[in-house]
Design a protein around this motif. Structure first.
Motif, PDB file in Angstrom:
ATOM      1  N   ALA A  79     -47.478 -24.230  -0.831  1.00 49.43           N
ATOM      2  CA  ALA A  79     -48.844 -24.663  -0.468  1.00 49.43           C
ATOM      3  C   ALA A  79     -49.287 -25.824  -1.344  1.00 49.43           C
ATOM      4  CB  ALA A  79     -49.814 -23.508  -0.606  1.00 49.43           C
ATOM      5  N   SER A 106     -48.478 -33.975   6.315  1.00 47.41           N
ATOM      6  CA  SER A 106     -49.678 -33.289   5.834  1.00 47.41           C
ATOM      7  C   SER A 106     -49.333 -32.520   4.566  1.00 47.41           C
ATOM      8  CB  SER A 106     -50.210 -32.350   6.925  1.00 47.41           C
ATOM      9  OG  SER A 106     -51.473 -31.830   6.551  1.00 47.41           O
ATOM     10  N   GLY A 152     -49.540 -25.668   4.079  1.00 44.91           N
ATOM     11  CA  GLY A 152     -50.773 -24.898   3.995  1.00 44.91           C
ATOM     12  C   GLY A 152     -50.627 -23.533   3.378  1.00 44.91           C
ATOM     13  N   GLU A 153     -49.390 -23.009   3.300  1.00 43.27           N
ATOM     14  CA  GLU A 153     -49.298 -21.619   2.852  1.00 43.27           C
ATOM     15  C   GLU A 153     -48.013 -21.334   2.106  1.00 43.27           C
ATOM     16  OE1 GLU A 153     -49.513 -19.030   6.316  1.00 43.27           O
ATOM     17  OE2 GLU A 153     -49.104 -20.715   7.623  1.00 43.27           O
ATOM     18  N   GLN A 210     -54.347 -19.856   4.357  1.00 45.74           N
ATOM     19  CA  GLN A 210     -53.903 -21.060   5.077  1.00 45.74           C
ATOM     20  C   GLN A 210     -54.829 -22.218   4.699  1.00 45.74           C
ATOM     21  OE1 GLN A 210     -53.951 -19.108   9.063  1.00 45.74           O
ATOM     22  NE2 GLN A 210     -51.886 -19.923   9.202  1.00 45.74           N
ATOM     23  N   LEU A 211     -54.406 -22.992   3.702  1.00 45.40           N
ATOM     24  CA  LEU A 211     -55.250 -24.057   3.146  1.00 45.40           C
ATOM     25  C   LEU A 211     -55.809 -24.994   4.211  1.00 45.40           C
ATOM     26  CD1 LEU A 211     -53.350 -25.418  -0.003  1.00 45.40           C
ATOM     27  CD2 LEU A 211     -55.304 -23.868   0.100  1.00 45.40           C
ATOM     28  N   HIS A 212     -54.951 -25.334   5.176  1.00 48.13           N
ATOM     29  CA  HIS A 212     -55.373 -26.326   6.183  1.00 48.13           C
ATOM     30  C   HIS A 212     -56.597 -25.844   6.978  1.00 48.13           C
ATOM     31  CE1 HIS A 212     -52.131 -23.765   7.613  1.00 48.13           C
ATOM     32  NE2 HIS A 212     -52.644 -23.844   8.816  1.00 48.13           N
ATOM     33  N   LYS A 213     -56.752 -24.505   7.084  1.00 47.24           N
ATOM     34  CA  LYS A 213     -57.897 -23.992   7.852  1.00 47.24           C
ATOM     35  C   LYS A 213     -59.200 -24.074   7.056  1.00 47.24           C
ATOM     36  CE  LYS A 213     -55.311 -21.325  11.136  1.00 47.24           C
ATOM     37  NZ  LYS A 213     -54.895 -20.058  11.676  1.00 47.24           N
TER      38      LYS A 213
END
Ligand code: SF4
Length: 245
Positions: free
Chosen positions: A27, A19, A22-23, A232-235
């Motif tokens: 990131a 993936s 995210g951070e 948190q990019l994924h969120k």
């Protein structure tokens, strides 16, 4: 433990997936996540509680070579070793990050800050590992309920390319974070450590953190500190509590 002994040990794995990071300062990078199970902390806001069990249906016991094969299948050169707690002391999983770094992967270790970072003699077992390892180390704030677990002596072991992260829930956490930064500003500045502020999801508003950091921007500049907001990019890309992304 020797490398040969480690290669015969099965490690509890919750998930391995491909993936984006995210951070933090990585990131957006495309990476492989290796999530080990088990954690010695219980943060109030933990979003990976599913990684707590060290056995059972949610855990695969894998040899290091099996983990490496799975990582290799994604054709990526960057790994984030996370958990749970990947550096938990007196557990064999502690050596997995060093093993993977010794294979030539760039390994970023996401650690709670409540376990010792690698000591040099541990890395001697995995030739070439040391130069491939960086840390994203939490400093637990009061809102986590785990502040008494902080091992702040770890900060002196961080080097360029490493980062620390304060997950903050409220103004008390923000003020606590700056007390820690002030106490360790010399090491953080001299070693160019990135200092991330990350909001507890659905708790403090990111804009409140920005306002707080703006007020302290002069302090950051005067002390040559690299302080930043980390969401948190994924969120934001996927549903907030979706796994495997
Ligand atoms: S250290 Fe990480 S995995 Fe462990 S309880 Fe805290 S947030 Fe969860």
């Amino acid at each position: 433990m020797t490398k040969e002994q480690f290669e015969k040990v099965k490690i509890p794995i919750v998930e391995i997936f491909h993936s984006i990071s995210g951070e933090g300062i990585s990131a957006g990078n495309i990476v492989v996540f290796v999530r080990v199970s088990g954690c010695n902390l219980r943060c109030t806001w933990c979003d990976t509680k599913y990684s707590f069990p060290e056995s059972g249906d949610s855990v695969r016991m894998l040899l290091p070579s099996e983990i490496a094969d799975e990582v290799k299948s994604f054709n990526s050169d960057e790994i984030i070793c996370t958990g749970g707690e990947p550096l938990e002391e007196e557990k064999e999983k502690r050596y997995l990050s060093a093993y993977l770094a010794g294979l030539g992967y760039k390994v970023r270790i996401e650690t709670s800050g409540a376990s010792e970072l690698y000591q040099n003699n541990e890395l001697d077992v995995f030739p070439g590992a040391e130069k491939n390892i960086t840390y994203c180390m939490d400093v637990k704030c009061p809102g986590s309920g785990m502040v008494y677990q902080n091992m702040l002596t770890n900060i002196a072991l961080l080097k360029k390319g490493d980062e620390i992260k304060f997950v903050v829930k409220d103004i008390t956490d923000l003020n606590f974070s700056f007390d820690v930064i002030d106490a360790y500003k010399k090491q953080l500045s001299e070693n160019g450590i990135a200092i991330n502020f990350s909001p507890v999801f659905d708790s403090i508003k990111p804009s409140e953190i920005v306002d707080f950091l703006k007020e302290r921007n002069k302090y950051s500049i005067d002390n040559n500190l690299w302080i930043r907001l980390s969401l948190q990019l994924h969120k934001y890309i996927w549903p907030p509590f979706m796994r495997g992304v």
